[in-house]
Design a protein around this motif. Structure first.
Motif, PDB file in Angstrom:
ATOM      1  N   ASN A  98       0.856  -1.172   0.000  1.00 55.53           N
ATOM      2  CA  ASN A  98       0.000   0.000   0.000  1.00 55.53           C
ATOM      3  C   ASN A  98       0.903   1.237   0.000  1.00 55.53           C
ATOM      4  O   ASN A  98       2.067   1.151  -0.440  1.00 55.53           O
ATOM      5  CB  ASN A  98      -0.936  -0.022   1.223  1.00 55.53           C
ATOM      6  CG  ASN A  98      -2.190  -0.854   0.962  1.00 55.53           C
ATOM      7  OD1 ASN A  98      -3.166  -0.365   0.409  1.00 55.53           O
ATOM      8  ND2 ASN A  98      -2.159  -2.115   1.369  1.00 55.53           N
ATOM      9  N   PHE A  99       0.400   2.364   0.457  1.00 61.64           N
ATOM     10  CA  PHE A  99       1.180   3.603   0.457  1.00 61.64           C
ATOM     11  C   PHE A  99       1.231   4.201   1.865  1.00 61.64           C
ATOM     12  O   PHE A  99       1.136   5.402   2.051  1.00 61.64           O
ATOM     13  CB  PHE A  99       0.562   4.602  -0.529  1.00 61.64           C
ATOM     14  CG  PHE A  99       0.575   4.116  -1.950  1.00 61.64           C
ATOM     15  CD1 PHE A  99       1.680   4.328  -2.760  1.00 61.64           C
ATOM     16  CD2 PHE A  99      -0.510   3.427  -2.470  1.00 61.64           C
ATOM     17  CE1 PHE A  99       1.704   3.876  -4.059  1.00 61.64           C
ATOM     18  CE2 PHE A  99      -0.493   2.971  -3.775  1.00 61.64           C
ATOM     19  CZ  PHE A  99       0.616   3.192  -4.579  1.00 61.64           C
ATOM     20  N   ILE A 100       1.386   3.326   2.860  1.00 60.18           N
ATOM     21  CA  ILE A 100       1.414   3.765   4.256  1.00 60.18           C
ATOM     22  C   ILE A 100       2.787   4.366   4.543  1.00 60.18           C
ATOM     23  O   ILE A 100       3.814   3.660   4.540  1.00 60.18           O
ATOM     24  CB  ILE A 100       1.120   2.593   5.206  1.00 60.18           C
ATOM     25  CG1 ILE A 100      -0.291   2.039   4.912  1.00 60.18           C
ATOM     26  CG2 ILE A 100       1.229   3.033   6.659  1.00 60.18           C
ATOM     27  CD1 ILE A 100      -0.621   0.774   5.657  1.00 60.18           C
ATOM     28  N   GLY A 101       2.817   5.664   4.781  1.00 60.45           N
ATOM     29  CA  GLY A 101       4.051   6.356   5.140  1.00 60.45           C
ATOM     30  C   GLY A 101       4.057   6.846   6.566  1.00 60.45           C
ATOM     31  O   GLY A 101       5.125   7.132   7.125  1.00 60.45           O
ATOM     32  N   GLU A 102       2.897   6.916   7.167  1.00 58.27           N
ATOM     33  CA  GLU A 102       2.787   7.337   8.572  1.00 58.27           C
ATOM     34  C   GLU A 102       2.874   6.095   9.448  1.00 58.27           C
ATOM     35  O   GLU A 102       1.870   5.484   9.811  1.00 58.27           O
ATOM     36  CB  GLU A 102       1.471   8.077   8.804  1.00 58.27           C
ATOM     37  CG  GLU A 102       1.342   9.360   8.001  1.00 58.27           C
ATOM     38  CD  GLU A 102       0.047  10.093   8.315  1.00 58.27           C
ATOM     39  OE1 GLU A 102      -0.455   9.953   9.452  1.00 58.27           O
ATOM     40  OE2 GLU A 102      -0.454  10.802   7.424  1.00 58.27           O
ATOM     41  N   LEU A 103       4.111   5.736   9.776  1.00 53.98           N
ATOM     42  CA  LEU A 103       4.317   4.521  10.570  1.00 53.98           C
ATOM     43  C   LEU A 103       3.750   4.667  11.971  1.00 53.98           C
ATOM     44  O   LEU A 103       3.367   3.676  12.615  1.00 53.98           O
ATOM     45  CB  LEU A 103       5.811   4.192  10.626  1.00 53.98           C
ATOM     46  CG  LEU A 103       6.201   2.874  11.292  1.00 53.98           C
ATOM     47  CD1 LEU A 103       5.506   1.704  10.636  1.00 53.98           C
ATOM     48  CD2 LEU A 103       7.724   2.696  11.280  1.00 53.98           C
ATOM     49  N   SER A 104       3.682   5.885  12.456  1.00 54.85           N
ATOM     50  CA  SER A 104       3.141   6.091  13.807  1.00 54.85           C
ATOM     51  C   SER A 104       1.668   5.736  13.911  1.00 54.85           C
ATOM     52  O   SER A 104       1.132   5.587  15.025  1.00 54.85           O
ATOM     53  CB  SER A 104       3.332   7.555  14.223  1.00 54.85           C
ATOM     54  OG  SER A 104       2.672   8.417  13.300  1.00 54.85           O
ATOM     55  N   SER A 105       0.999   5.557  12.765  1.00 54.40           N
ATOM     56  CA  SER A 105      -0.429   5.201  12.783  1.00 54.40           C
ATOM     57  C   SER A 105      -0.666   3.777  13.271  1.00 54.40           C
ATOM     58  O   SER A 105      -1.808   3.405  13.548  1.00 54.40           O
ATOM     59  CB  SER A 105      -1.048   5.385  11.397  1.00 54.40           C
ATOM     60  OG  SER A 105      -0.422   4.540  10.446  1.00 54.40           O
TER      61      SER A 105
END
Length: 473
Positions: A98-105
């Motif tokens: 996918n395009f998950i760049g906010e690892l803190s999520s």
């Protein structure tokens, strides 16, 4: 683009007799879905949900799925993990590619205490330094990450290094978000430019109305009209070839153009493929338009046609004076797809829009014909009674056909015409004696009644009359 509809869910719920409220497993992969909707209202008993290879950009409308255990959202356009706190029984989550760049999520998954497996490979966050240590330390309930088991020593080490790793991850995440904002602006600018170019092309090449050609044709002489008419198909073929070449050039230009792997580029690629598919369908429709097959010649003669390619047999029943056609129609085909048309000299059966026509050897009565279909074999049997007039080539002859019923009627008429007379002797005109009508028979005792003597015939060659032998009693 696809949407989640009730009909789509029912079509994918055949294993549950198309009942959606009690559905426990649902697969909606490769449906070009852009948004998650309606599932949490229609299918609250879901335990397994497959949504991979779609265009979903946000996780939403799944918080009411309390029994959900496995959620597959691989190969989508998701950029952030969110709205999964209500999935209390979630044990496995797949967010591959996918395009998950906010690892803190991933911190939002702390409330999913039953979560054991998580897949984040193929996402931009998976390239961050300290990615695995951050996830292992944040989600202490995890047992597997990206298909690899989390050992106890690895978790202890990740918890010890968590403050340093967290700071590194936050910095990388911030840099990625800035770059992502630039990419979004660039994609929006390119999309706007393409839209403006298409508008300019439409203005420079306006469409023509068909009446314009008819007005010009009306002013042309007949000789020029015929030439233009003859050249029409050739011109159409040239236009089709030009359209095909132009479409192929545009297609090559699109695929050779460099682009980043972003959610916008995935959407652009899908739209381009859909546009090319529509163009190909239009070209194929223009090419595959076939003229209707002639069933009757210009002089009115019927032709034998078997377009559905069915087996058949034609019998001449002389006893019942009829012609029987047995057509081997497909066994499980609905009868509403069959149309029968009986004419005096031919019979036509249309099967799923394909004509079957057969010229008959004799003239029949269409009004008295009947058609029946076998429930076991599916064959169509058409009984067509003949008329008395028999058509031959060149001239007509009349043939009188007498049935058994007609012959019996003629015999009855002949008998009625003949009058039967009773003969009476004129010499005997006296009235009968009433007193002598009934005469009493003298009864004798049964023992004294003489038995009838059996006198053998002398003609028998073996007979010998012996007087010493007493008579039989």
């Amino acid at each position: 683009m696809g949407r989640i509809t009730e009909d789509l869910i029912r079509r994918n719920a055949e294993h549950n007799d198309c009942v959606i409220f009690s559905l426990e497993e649902l697969s909606l992969h490769q449906q070009e879905i852009e948004r998650l909707e309606h599932i949490d209202q229609w299918c609250r008993d879901l335990k397994i949900l497959y949504l991979q290879n779609n265009l979903i950009g946000k996780i939403e409308n799944v918080s009411k799925l309390k029994k959900l255990e496995y959620l597959n959202l691989a190969l989508n356009n998701i950029e952030k993990i969110e709205n999964l706190e209500g999935c209390e029984q979630l044990t496995k989550l797949d967010l591959t590619v996918n395009f998950i760049g906010e690892l803190s999520s991933v911190e939002t998954l702390k409330h999913n205490i039953h979560l054991k497996e998580l897949f984040l490979m193929g996402n931009p966050c998976a390239d961050f330094d300290g990615y695995r240590q951050f996830v292992v330390a944040t989600l202490q309930q995890l047992r597997w990450l990206d298909g690899k088991e989390i050992e106890r020593s690895e978790r202890i080490q990740a918890l010890q290094n968590y403050p340093v790793v967290e700071q590194e991850v936050r910095e990388q995440e911030k840099a990625y978000c800035l770059q992502r904002a630039k990419d979004k602006d660039e994609a929006q600018r390119k999309l706007q430019e393409e839209y403006e170019n298409e508008e300019k092309k439409k203005r420079s090449n306006p469409g023509f109305d068909g009446r314009w050609y008819t007005d010009i044709d009306a002013t042309l002489p007949s000789s020029l009209k015929s030439k233009d008419h003859l050249q029409g198909p050739e011109i159409q073929e040239e236009e089709h070839s030009k359209e095909k070449l132009g479409g192929s050039d545009d297609d090559l230009e699109f695929w050779n153009k460099p682009s980043l792997f972003t959610p916008e580029s995935r959407l652009e690629t899908l739209r381009h493929m859909e546009k090319q598919r529509k163009k190909q369908e239009k070209l194929s429709e223009k090419k595959n338009v076939k003229p209707p097959r002639p069933l009757i010649t210009e002089d009115g003669r019927a032709l034998n046609v078997n377009e559905p390619k069915l087996d058949f047999s034609l019998k001449d029943d002389e006893k019942r004076n009829q012609i029987i056609l047995d057509l081997a129609v497909y066994r499980y085909m609905d009868t509403s797809l069959i149309d029968v048309n009986v004419q005096p000299t031919y019979v036509r059966v249309t099967v799923r829009g394909k004509p079957f026509q057969l010229v008959l050897p004799a003239e029949v009565k269409p009004d008295s014909s009947s058609a029946q279909r076998s429930q076991t074999t599916g064959h169509l049997v058409i009984c067509m009674p003949k008329v008395e007039e028999v058509i031959t080539v060149g001239r007509r002859t009349f043939k009188s056909v007498k049935t058994t019923l007609d012959s019996s009627r003629e015999e009855a008429n002949q008998r009625s015409k003949k009058t039967e007379k009773l003969e009476v002797d004129p010499s005997k005109h006296s009235f009968p004696d009433v007193t002598n009508i009934v005469q009493e028979k003298k009864r004798t005792p049964r023992r004294l009644e003489s038995e009838p003597k059996i006198i053998p015939s002398e003609e028998d060659p073996d007979f010998e009359d012996n007087p010493e032998v007493p008579p039989l009693i």
